[in-house]
Design an enzyme around this catalytic site. Sequence first.
Site, PDB file in Angstrom:
ATOM      1  N   LYS A   1       0.887  -1.138  -0.009  1.00 52.19           N
ATOM      2  CA  LYS A   1      -0.128   0.083  -0.045  1.00 52.19           C
ATOM      3  C   LYS A   1       0.887   1.393  -0.171  1.00 52.19           C
ATOM      4  CE  LYS A   1      -3.134   2.620   2.913  1.00 52.19           C
ATOM      5  NZ  LYS A   1      -4.200   2.527   4.085  1.00 52.19           N
TER       6      LYS A   1
ATOM      7  N   ASP B   1      -2.621  10.389   3.420  1.00 52.08           N
ATOM      8  CA  ASP B   1      -4.012   9.993   3.446  1.00 52.08           C
ATOM      9  C   ASP B   1      -4.623  10.979   4.273  1.00 52.08           C
ATOM     10  OD1 ASP B   1      -6.433   8.780   3.716  1.00 52.08           O
ATOM     11  OD2 ASP B   1      -5.575   6.890   4.986  1.00 52.08           O
TER      12      ASP B   1
ATOM     13  N   LYS C   1     -10.334  13.052   7.485  1.00 49.58           N
ATOM     14  CA  LYS C   1     -10.109  12.721   8.888  1.00 49.58           C
ATOM     15  C   LYS C   1      -9.922  13.879   9.626  1.00 49.58           C
ATOM     16  CE  LYS C   1      -6.697   8.836   7.713  1.00 49.58           C
ATOM     17  NZ  LYS C   1      -7.246   7.965   8.723  1.00 49.58           N
TER      18      LYS C   1
ATOM     19  N   ASP D   1       1.570   6.521   5.223  1.00 49.93           N
ATOM     20  CA  ASP D   1       0.744   5.341   4.662  1.00 49.93           C
ATOM     21  C   ASP D   1       1.278   4.834   3.457  1.00 49.93           C
ATOM     22  OD1 ASP D   1      -1.834   4.453   5.442  1.00 49.93           O
ATOM     23  OD2 ASP D   1      -2.930   5.693   4.206  1.00 49.93           O
TER      24      ASP D   1
ATOM     25  N   ASP E   1     -12.000   7.224   3.215  1.00 45.00           N
ATOM     26  CA  ASP E   1     -11.110   7.015   4.222  1.00 45.00           C
ATOM     27  C   ASP E   1     -10.415   5.244   4.156  1.00 45.00           C
ATOM     28  OD1 ASP E   1      -8.818   7.489   5.656  1.00 45.00           O
ATOM     29  OD2 ASP E   1      -9.929   7.764   7.658  1.00 45.00           O
TER      30      ASP E   1
ATOM     31  N   GLU F   1      -9.324   3.783   1.843  1.00 37.12           N
ATOM     32  CA  GLU F   1      -8.822   3.769   0.366  1.00 37.12           C
ATOM     33  C   GLU F   1      -7.937   2.690   0.295  1.00 37.12           C
ATOM     34  OE1 GLU F   1      -7.558   5.353   2.895  1.00 37.12           O
ATOM     35  OE2 GLU F   1      -5.563   5.039   2.862  1.00 37.12           O
TER      36      GLU F   1
ATOM     37  N   ARG G   1      -7.542  -0.465   1.133  1.00 37.44           N
ATOM     38  CA  ARG G   1      -8.255  -1.831   0.766  1.00 37.44           C
ATOM     39  C   ARG G   1      -8.554  -1.377  -0.745  1.00 37.44           C
ATOM     40  NH1 ARG G   1     -12.127  -2.224   5.228  1.00 37.44           N
ATOM     41  NH2 ARG G   1     -10.958  -0.757   6.378  1.00 37.44           N
TER      42      ARG G   1
HETATM   43  N1  BES Z   1      -4.176   4.566   6.842  1.00 38.51           N
HETATM   44  C1  BES Z   1      -5.217   4.385   7.730  1.00 38.51           C
HETATM   45  C2  BES Z   1      -5.092   3.198   8.614  1.00 38.51           C
HETATM   46  C3  BES Z   1      -4.401   4.007   9.980  1.00 38.51           C
HETATM   47  C4  BES Z   1      -4.887   4.587  10.783  1.00 38.51           C
HETATM   48  C5  BES Z   1      -3.190   3.408  10.007  1.00 38.51           C
HETATM   49  C6  BES Z   1      -4.029   5.020  11.916  1.00 38.51           C
HETATM   50  C7  BES Z   1      -2.146   3.850  11.061  1.00 38.51           C
HETATM   51  C8  BES Z   1      -2.863   4.448  12.140  1.00 38.51           C
HETATM   52  C9  BES Z   1      -6.467   3.718   6.550  1.00 38.51           C
HETATM   53  O1  BES Z   1      -6.608   4.222   5.527  1.00 38.51           O
HETATM   54  C10 BES Z   1      -8.076   4.259   7.289  1.00 38.51           C
HETATM   55  O2  BES Z   1      -8.131   5.316   7.292  1.00 38.51           O
HETATM   56  N2  BES Z   1      -8.579   3.413   7.894  1.00 38.51           N
HETATM   57  C11 BES Z   1      -9.820   3.730   8.588  1.00 38.51           C
HETATM   58  C12 BES Z   1     -10.840   2.528   8.382  1.00 38.51           C
HETATM   59  C13 BES Z   1     -12.218   2.972   8.821  1.00 38.51           C
HETATM   60  C14 BES Z   1     -12.599   4.102   8.568  1.00 38.51           C
HETATM   61  C15 BES Z   1     -13.213   1.819   8.827  1.00 38.51           C
HETATM   62  C16 BES Z   1      -9.335   3.544  10.196  1.00 38.51           C
HETATM   63  O3  BES Z   1      -8.731   2.715  10.622  1.00 38.51           O
HETATM   64  O4  BES Z   1      -9.887   4.619  11.113  1.00 38.51           O
HETATM   65 ZN    ZN Z   2      -4.850   4.937   4.375  1.00 41.17          ZN
HETATM   66 ZN    ZN Z   3      -7.834   5.996   4.952  1.00 38.08          ZN
END
Ligand code: BES
Ligand code: ZN
Ligand code: ZN
Length: 489
Positions: free
Chosen positions: A244, A249, A256, A267, A326, A328, A330
């Site tokens: 990834k 992000d 966010k 990210d 967010d 993204e 996946r």
């Molecule tokens: N890049 C983030 C995941 C992340 C968050 C990694 C904090 C490390 C620290 C990912 O793209 C994301 O935003 N995931 C969301 C998913 C949720 C909205 C279901 C998350 O984990 O909050």
């Molecule tokens: Zn991300």
């Molecule tokens: Zn994200």
Amino acid sequence: MRYTVAAGEKIRADVELSLVTGSLAENCEDRAVLERCGFPGEDVAVLPEKGRIYVSIPSADPERVRRGIAKAVDAIWAWNVRTLWMEPVIGEAAGTERAYAAIAEGFELSAYRFDRYRSDRKDFPIEEVFVADPGTYGLGADREAAERGLAWGARLAAATNWVRDMVNEIPGIMTPQRMAELARGLAESEPAVTCDVYGRPALEEEGMNLFLAVNRASPLEPQLIHLCYRPEGTALERIAYVGKGITYDSGGLSLKPPEHMRNMKDDMGGAAAALGIVRAAAELKLPFEVHAVLGCTENMIGANAYRPDEIIRSHAGITVDVGNTDCEGRLVLADCLSWTADHVKPDRMIDLATLTGAVCVGLGMFTTGVMGTSAETGFAFKRRAETSGEMYTVLEFNDYLGAMNDCPAADVSNMPSGRTGGAITAGMFLERFVPEALRGQWLHLDIGGTADAEEQWGYFAPGGTGAGVRGCIYHLMELAVEKGAEKWQ
Ligand code: BES
Ligand code: ZN
Ligand code: ZN
């Protein structure tokens, strides 16, 4: 740092380091003074007038050696010294290549700082490390094994530090284009490595609409980067690492909150790790055909940003309802996984991704989550990869969590129906894009907690850790040893 195995005579160096397991040896000349200071109960003892440092470690396990060296490196940082001498650590692993590799890894990883933007930066002062010849300690190991171990340990650590540099770099510089440049540079300097970079037109032609949707509000073109290292002679297996590579992000329109946006330059930690794995595999000449496929783009906002409620057809032909922009990672990975299965046809496929915040809640910041259709494959990976000192926990899939990705209007939603089990629901989303025949040999590593250290821990300064690089390389070395290789033991 240079590493020299010093034969016979003890070398006079500016600093002498002793790693002590258990109680102090009878013949330790500083025994009286150390006992007076409460050592080895206290873990670091510095005798400045003698230029000596003692670090007590619970065992001679290579990981304890790395962490012990990190403590010594902390103590030495401010000194005005150039050379260091150390004895081999006597214990179960003593004399093996890996024991010496751990010494070099300990120094290189703990002497790393990201200080490019600091006016007061100061490099770690030691230039040369002398390690006593194992032969003179009756360890039964030869000097060449020690030299080999030090050499590959230093290279593996350098590849890891390269990844840390990428993760730490500011997001306006570490763009998808910069990642492509670094990948091309690797292919130029390593004759056994090739690199192809695909931009928007190729992604459109391939129908990678999930990847393109995430990219839509970014002024920077997306980059699908494909590297391949081919070993001399026949490869034991063809392995693909899919990373990834979200170079920033913001969350997209599902923006966010400010406190969660901080550090989202990391990210791309999975893509950076995949690049580091190819570099290390090539430098160590591992007997595997190693591919890396990096999906690089920013996830930004703007009038043309992809929206929640869009339904998008993936490269694999599966339709995805966008519940949250967010989620993204996946989406990008889904297209990259099916592209890799189609174009690379690997025997084994491992993706690395800072995929969820949920993995931090579940496992903490020190452990990477391992997921896959076959938990057995996950456990086997964990056993091999943990010889690196990295920590992995297997999170098992189940149908109830998998059903949380279902939705009424499309084949699958990128936003699960509930917040619980978030690391696993993300893993089970990816699973749908891995062709069935490859599922048993596919693993997903969620480095959401481990890619970036909030505070100093072990041998890591705050910032990028290179998570996944050493774990995946030790996993390959273990596989090679199981198949009869004599090196890397
Ligand atoms: N890049 C983030 C995941 C992340 C968050 C990694 C904090 C490390 C620290 C990912 O793209 C994301 O935003 N995931 C969301 C998913 C949720 C909205 C279901 C998350 O984990 O909050
Ligand atoms: Zn991300
Ligand atoms: Zn994200």
